[in-house]
Scaffold this active site. Structure first.
Site, PDB file in Angstrom:
ATOM      1  N   SER A 266       0.812  -1.218   0.000  1.00  0.00           N
ATOM      2  CA  SER A 266       0.000   0.000   0.000  1.00  0.00           C
ATOM      3  C   SER A 266       0.843   1.265   0.000  1.00  0.00           C
ATOM      4  O   SER A 266       0.309   2.361  -0.106  1.00  0.00           O
ATOM      5  CB  SER A 266      -0.921  -0.003   1.214  1.00  0.00           C
ATOM      6  N   CYS A 267       2.171   1.136   0.148  1.00  0.00           N
ATOM      7  CA  CYS A 267       2.976   2.368   0.289  1.00  0.00           C
ATOM      8  C   CYS A 267       3.924   2.660  -0.873  1.00  0.00           C
ATOM      9  O   CYS A 267       3.814   3.713  -1.497  1.00  0.00           O
ATOM     10  CB  CYS A 267       3.752   2.329   1.590  1.00  0.00           C
ATOM     11  N   LEU A 268       4.863   1.739  -1.169  1.00  0.00           N
ATOM     12  CA  LEU A 268       5.914   2.086  -2.136  1.00  0.00           C
ATOM     13  C   LEU A 268       5.346   2.506  -3.502  1.00  0.00           C
ATOM     14  O   LEU A 268       5.707   3.577  -4.008  1.00  0.00           O
ATOM     15  CB  LEU A 268       6.941   0.961  -2.290  1.00  0.00           C
ATOM     16  N   ASP A 271       3.481   5.893  -3.112  1.00  0.00           N
ATOM     17  CA  ASP A 271       4.325   7.029  -2.756  1.00  0.00           C
ATOM     18  C   ASP A 271       5.240   7.415  -3.923  1.00  0.00           C
ATOM     19  O   ASP A 271       5.521   8.596  -4.152  1.00  0.00           O
ATOM     20  CB  ASP A 271       5.147   6.720  -1.496  1.00  0.00           C
TER      21      ASP A 271
END
Ligand SMILES: NC(=O)c1ccc[n+]([C@@H]2O[C@H](COP(=O)([O-])OP(=O)(O)OC[C@H]3O[C@@H](n4cnc5c(N)ncnc54)[C@H](O)[C@@H]3O)[C@@H](O)[C@H]2O)c1
Length: 437
Positions: A266-268, A271
């Site tokens: 859900s992040c890399l 982002d």
């Protein structure tokens, strides 16, 4: 001292549970009523190691969970940990955070407390100054820095290690103006995390630090994946030995050098896209970051090429995908490379069966009857014409010749090299280990 956490996902629920278990008077608020009811009964809405134990302890010590924002009344600290997902153009979607801070502002308007509002959600530089602060001041009719504190505090935890990372972060970043509120926040964090470096800076730098962190980690992964593709074409070369050795160099460091099917979660990916989109808006072309993304996307194409070389046209072929979670010890499939692979294989007409120790329910919610789901590895491999190991679950390291005995064709593509030392009697393709073609 009373603390509110708004948004009870991986970040917020971990933080609320840790604070309450450490005897802070804590309230957790989420717009999702069902989720709140489940959490109150210690029924976790997602899988995260050690979270259940910590939450149970927190609830015993008085953690209050609810969907009513008036619970923030009388709080000294209000942490915002709502989601900031990706919009189709790559930018972050600020709708949840706008709603959350607007609700906070309305409550502030009615009381005399001077709380500190701390934003943990990941937001691009300038969001605090240009979006969050104006909403809070308008809705509360009060002044940031005078009547309430406002601090950026990006979160660095990793899913599957959320409780440990929440208890022992590598650093605490506090962004904002040097007011009495900043001093109070610094004192709070020094007590919560003694011996952890605290970096005090302005809002926009704090916001940027989070993107610097994740874009560097993504770059490291794409770097090792590109080297892995080179190794794969040098008979006998082994990416793990390369990674292990360069990781011993303290200038490089050993983490995030595990070659595989590309980064997900859900992040890399989100982002990276948000940073590229943001840079573009201010006139900077992120050439390096774009190549990092391209390299990442190519990893799945490489897996499909090996598959097609082995079994030709994929139409009606029975493929087993082992692991759909984006990493082991989580049930999170958001932006998982395995999910992307399954979508591509379905487009090519393949028939897919999956296994995952924790993520079957989430995968079912996404694919329904389009694919098959098996609870045991052996069952998932019956009549399969190829197995692709995608997630590094330790269960897959226990695969033996007996586990694969019912496969129609014994072809294994191992994107994690879990079985590389196992003498598996199969047409075995470890990603990143060179073999004669
Ligand atoms: N998951 C991670 O590993 C991780 C790590 C570091 C930073 N972050 C960042 O932290 C933030 C939260 O991430 P997450 O993974 O915990 O998100 P999540 O999607 O798991 O949870 C977010 C929660 O916020 C709730 N919510 C949405 N709008 C709300 C509102 N107006 N009021 C109250 N609750 C609301 C949702 O119902 C949900 O339960 C994001 O910005 C993310 O980028 C995540």
């Amino acid at each position: 001292m009373k603390i509110a956490i708004i948004g009870l996902g991986f970040v917020g629920l971990s933080f609320a549970s840790v604070l309450a278990s450490k005897d802070y008077k804590t309230v957790g608020i989420d717009v999702d009523k069902n989720k709140c009811e489940k959490i109150s009964k210690c029924d976790l809405p997602f899988f995260e190691p050690s979270l259940e134990r910590t939450l149970r302890n927190g609830l015993k010590k008085g953690l209050v969970i609810g969907n009513d924002f008036s619970l923030i009344d009388g709080c000294d600290f209000i942490f915002v940990t709502v989601g900031t997902p990706q919009r189709p153009n790559g930018a972050i979607d600020l709708s949840m955070i706008k709603k959350a801070v607007s609700s906070i502002g309305k409550i502030l308007c009615k009381n005399n407390k001077n709380p500190i509002i701390i934003i943990k959600s990941t937001v691009v530089p300038g969001t605090m100054k240009n979006v969050i602060l104006p909403i809070l001041e308008k809705e509360s009719n009060k002044k940031a820095g005078d009547d309430f504190g406002l601090i950026s505090n990006p979160e660095f935890l990793q899913e599957s290690n959320a409780i440990k990372d929440t208890k022992f972060p590598h650093a605490v970043v506090l962004g904002g103006y040097q007011t009495k509120y900043m001093i109070k926040a610094k004192n709070f964090f020094s007590k919560l995390h003694p011996n952890t470096p605290i970096i005090i800076t302005n809002h926009q730098t704090a916001e940027m630090i989070k993107y610097a962190n994740n874009s560097f980690l993504a770059t490291k992964i794409s770097f090792i994946n590109q080297l892995s593709n080179i190794c794969q074409n040098i008979p006998g070369a082994n990416i793990d030995d390369v990674a292990k050795t360069i990781g011993l160099d303290p200038r490089i460091g050993k983490s995030f050098l595990n070659a595989g099917p590309g980064y997900g979660g859900s992040c890399l990916p989100k982002d990276m896209k948000a940073l590229i989109n943001f840079a573009n808006k201010i006139g900077i072309k992120s050439t390096l970051l774009k190549e990092v993304e391209k390299t990442n996307q190519k990893q799945i194409t490489n897996i499909i090429s090996i598959l097609e070389e082995e079994i030709g046209n994929l139409k009606t072929k029975r493929i087993t995908v082992l692991g759909t979670a984006f990493k082991p010890e989580t049930d999170d499939i958001r932006d998982s490379t395995s999910i992307k692979l399954i979508k591509k294989l379905l487009e090519k007409g393949a028939r897919i069966t999956i296994h995952d120790p924790k993520a079957i329910e989430n995968t079912k919610n996404m694919f329904g009857k389009k694919i098959k789901y098996k609870k045991s590895i052996i069952d998932s491999l019956i009549r399969s014409q190829c197995a692709i190991i995608m997630t590094q679950w330790k269960e897959y390291s226990k695969i033996t010749n007996s586990t694969i005995r019912h496969m129609d064709k014994k072809i294994i593509i191992d994107s994690r090299r879990i079985l590389a030392d196992k003498n598996i009697n199969a047409n075995y393709h470890p990603i990143g280990i060179g073999y004669d073609k």
